[in-house]
Design an enzyme around this catalytic site. Structure first.
Site, mmCIF file in Angstrom:
data_model
loop_
_atom_site.group_PDB
_atom_site.id
_atom_site.type_symbol
_atom_site.label_atom_id
_atom_site.label_comp_id
_atom_site.label_asym_id
_atom_site.label_seq_id
_atom_site.Cartn_x
_atom_site.Cartn_y
_atom_site.Cartn_z
ATOM 1 N N ASP A 49 0.042 69.691 43.614
ATOM 2 C CA ASP A 49 -0.112 69.293 42.217
ATOM 3 C C ASP A 49 -1.144 70.176 41.506
ATOM 4 O OD1 ASP A 49 0.551 67.688 40.109
ATOM 5 O OD2 ASP A 49 -0.533 65.915 40.789
ATOM 6 N N ASP A 50 -0.771 70.731 40.360
ATOM 7 C CA ASP A 50 -1.727 71.476 39.511
ATOM 8 C C ASP A 50 -2.335 72.697 40.207
ATOM 9 O OD1 ASP A 50 -1.255 69.375 37.756
ATOM 10 O OD2 ASP A 50 -3.360 69.075 37.241
ATOM 11 N N CYS A 89 3.488 67.891 34.394
ATOM 12 C CA CYS A 89 3.962 67.332 35.662
ATOM 13 C C CYS A 89 5.357 66.719 35.593
ATOM 14 C CB CYS A 89 2.955 66.287 36.157
ATOM 15 S SG CYS A 89 3.406 65.592 37.743
ATOM 16 N N HIS A 144 7.081 62.356 39.786
ATOM 17 C CA HIS A 144 5.973 61.856 38.988
ATOM 18 C C HIS A 144 5.854 60.342 39.199
ATOM 19 C CE1 HIS A 144 3.060 62.067 35.791
ATOM 20 N NE2 HIS A 144 3.717 61.225 35.027
ATOM 21 N N ASP A 323 3.737 72.393 40.640
ATOM 22 C CA ASP A 323 4.538 71.974 39.474
ATOM 23 C C ASP A 323 4.232 72.768 38.199
ATOM 24 O OD1 ASP A 323 2.065 70.706 39.358
ATOM 25 O OD2 ASP A 323 2.883 68.709 38.957
ATOM 26 N N HIS A 324 3.070 73.396 38.123
ATOM 27 C CA HIS A 324 2.699 74.266 36.993
ATOM 28 C C HIS A 324 1.346 74.853 37.312
ATOM 29 C CE1 HIS A 324 0.238 70.860 36.111
ATOM 30 N NE2 HIS A 324 1.312 70.104 36.053
#
Ligand code: CA
Length: 469
Positions: A49-50, A89, A144, A323-324
C-alpha cells in the site's frame, strides 16, 4: 456461488478428451488440445500500500534499503516505467482487480465504494482464477477496506495490527491540523514482532506456502505499510540513523508554471507540505517512510525465503505491485492524488519461471491494468475479452520489443483529470483544460512545464488524443 471445477477434474478431462473447464463448469467444450499442458503455475501476488519508487530496483531514493525487493528483481523483470491507472487506493485497486480502466468502471475516487455496489457484475482477477480451478487465498489488504470481506476467497486472513508509540503523537500530528489527514503521524515503536499486522500477514502466508496443495494456488498477500501512520519497529528507524538522508528536491518556484486547477487537485497536501517544512520535520518524515518501506521489505523477504524453500519454488509466478506512488515533498506535495510522476509511478516486478530472465529491466510504459491479462497468459488460462490492459509477456521475453503504447492515469470525481506517460513525455490535462507537458529526457523531476511552447505542439496534441474517449 461460483461455478468451480477442481484442478484434478480439469487434468483428468484434459487427458481423457481435450476438454477444459469454462464458464459453464465441468464439461463445457472450450478447445481441443493436441497435448496435455503442464500443470498450471501457482501465483504469489504481493501488494504493498502506498509504496512509491523508493525501492532499490527503481532508484527512487538513493538511501533506501530494500534488499529483498532487489532479490526478487534479480530473479525476474522490473518495469521501470510502470504507472497506476488511478492515483488513489480504491479506484486503483478496483481497476487492477477488474482489469478495467477507471473510465470503464466509472470509479475515480475512494467515494465510489463498495465494489459490489458500483460494479455488481465485474469478474475480479481472484474470481477469474477461482472459476478456472485455482485455490484462492487472501492475506491482508488486497481490495479497498471491506471489499476484502465481501469478495469470495477459499480462505482469507485479515491480519490487523499496528502498535503505536508509547506516547501520541509519535512525531507528526502536532504540526498538522486533523482536516489535512488525521493519520499523519510517525515514529519508532518497541513492541513484540508478533503484534505487527505485517508480520502476522506474512506469517499466515508462509504457513500457507508450507502446506501441501493439490490444486494450483493464487496467494494474494497485501501489506498495509507504508500507508500512514508510519509506525514501524525501532530497528528499521535505526537502519537509517547513521545515514545522511537526502530529502526530495523541491526547488522554489516550481509550482509557478503549473495551471491553477492542477494545484487545486490536491490542495490539502499542498498545505501539509508548508506545515511539515516549516516545522522542521521533513527529514524525520522521510526517515519514517524509509523505515516503513524497509520493514515491509523484510516481510517480503520472509515470504520469498519460504517460497524458495518450498516445493513450489520452481513453479510459482511472483508479482509485486503497489496501488500508486507517494509524494514526500516533491512539487510541494505529500501523499498521492496528483498526476505527477511521484504519484503515478509504481514498482511492478515479476518473476515467472521459464519466462522472465534474471535481472532484466524494461523502460516501456506499462500500466497496472496489464497485471490481469499478464497473469492469465502466464498461467495459460483461457483468454478473457473486455479487459482494458495488455499482456506484458512479450515484454518479459524481449524488454525493448516494439510493443509500445502509453500509460494513462485518471483521477478527480469526474475522471476529467488525466495524464498520459509515454517513453519520453508526460502530458497532463486538468478538469478546467489546463495543460502540462514534461520531457523526462531532460527533466525527470517534472519541473519545467512545456505545454505553452509552440515547438512542442505536435507531440502535445498527439498525447492529448490518447485521453480522448
Ligand atoms: Ca515547474
Amino acid at each position: 456461488m461460483w461455478a468451480r471445477c477442481s484442478y484434478r477434474v480439469i487434468a483428468a478431462l484434459l487427458i481423457a478428451s481435450g476438454v477444459a473447464c469454462d464458464d459453464g463448469g465441468v464439461g463445457a467444450q472450450h478447445e481441443s488440445r493436441q497435448t496435455v499442458a503442464a500443470a498450471p503455475p501457482n501465483v504469489l501476488f504481493i501488494a504493498v500500500d502506498d509504496l512509491n519508487d523508493w525501492v532499490e530496483p527503481l532508484h527512487g531514493h538513493p538511501d533506501v534499503r530494500t534488499p529483498n525487493i532487489a532479490r526478487l528483481a534479480s530473479k525476474g523483470i522490473t518495469f521501470t516505467n510502470a504507472h497506476a491507472s488511478a492515483p488513489v487506493c480504491n479506484s486503483s485497486r478496483i481497476s487492477l482487480m477488474t482489469g478495467l480502466d477507471p473510465n470503464t468502471t466509472g470509479v475515480f475516487s475512494n467515494k465510489h465504494y463498495p465494489l459490489r455496489e458500483v460494479l455488481p457484475e465485474a469478474e475480479t482477477l481472484t474470481r477469474y482464477f477461482m472459476r478456472n480451478g485455482y485455490y484462492v487465498a487472501g492475506f491482508g489488504k488486497i481490495f479497498h477496506r471491506d471489499d476484502n470481506k465481501t469478495e469470495p476467497w477459499d480462505e482469507y486472513f485479515w491480519g490487523a495490527g499496528r502498535p503505536k508509540p508509547a506516547s501520541l503523537p509519535g512525531h507528526g500530528v502536532a504540526a498538522l491540523p486533523e482536516d489535512i489527514y488525521r493519520y499523519f503521524d510517525w515514529g519508532p515503536v518497541d513492541a513484540p514482532m508478533e503484534e505487527w499486522g505485517e508480520h502476522k500477514i506474512s506469517t499466515a502466508a508462509i504457513d500457507f506456502l508450507n502446506r501441501d496443495h493439490d490444486a494450483p494456488f493464487f496467494a494474494a498477500v497485501g501489506f498495509r505499510l507504508p500507508h500512514l501512520p508510519w509506525y514501524a519497529p525501532r530497528e528499521f528507524f535505526e537502519l537509517y540513523a547513521e545515514t545522511d538522508i537526502d530529502l526530495p528536491l523541491a526547488p522554489a518556484g516550481d509550482m509557478e508554471d503549473v495551471p491553477a486547477d492542477s494545484r487545486w487537485l490536491d490542495d490539502r497536501s499542498g498545505r501539509a507540505h508548508a506545515l511539515i517544512d516549516e516545522s522542521g520535520r521533513w527529514h524525520d518524515a522521510v526517515v519514517a517512510y524509509l523505515a516503513s518501506v524497509s520493514f515491509v521489505d523484510s516481510q517480503i523477504g520472509r515470504l520469498l525465503d519460504a517460497l524458495e524453500a518450498s516445493p513450489y519454488a520452481d513453479d510459482t509466478i511472483v508479482v509485486l505491485w503497489s496501488d500508486h506512488g507517494f509524494h514526500l515533498g516533491e512539487k510541494e506535495r505529500w501523499r498521492k492524488f496528483t498526476l505527477w510522476e511521484p504519484s503515478t509511478r509504481v514498482p511492478l516486478i515479476w518473476s515467472a519461471p521459464g519466462v522472465t530472465k534474471p535481472g532484466t529491466r524494461s523502460g516501456r510504459p506499462v500500466s497496472l491494468l496489464d497485471v490481469y491479462p499478464t497473469l492469465i497468459e502466464l498461467a495459460r488460462l483461457p483468454g478473457k475479452s473486455g479487459l482494458d490492459g495488455i499482456s506484458l509477456v512479450s515484454l518479459m521475453k524481449d524488454p525493448v520489443s516494439a510493443l509500445s503504447r502509453e500509460a494513462v492515469t485518471t483521477t478527480d470525481e469526474s475522471g476529467l483529470a488525466q495524464t498520459v506517460r509515454s517513453d519520453r513525455w508526460r502530458y497532463i490535462r486538468n478538469p478546467d483544460g489546463g495543460e502540462e507537458l514534461y520531457d523526462h529526457e531532460s527533466d525527470p523531476e517534472e519541473w519545467s512545464n512545456l505545454a505553452e511552447l509552440g515547438e512542442h505542439r505536435t507531440i502535445k496534441n498527439s498525447l492529448a488524443k490518447k485521453l480522448d474517449r
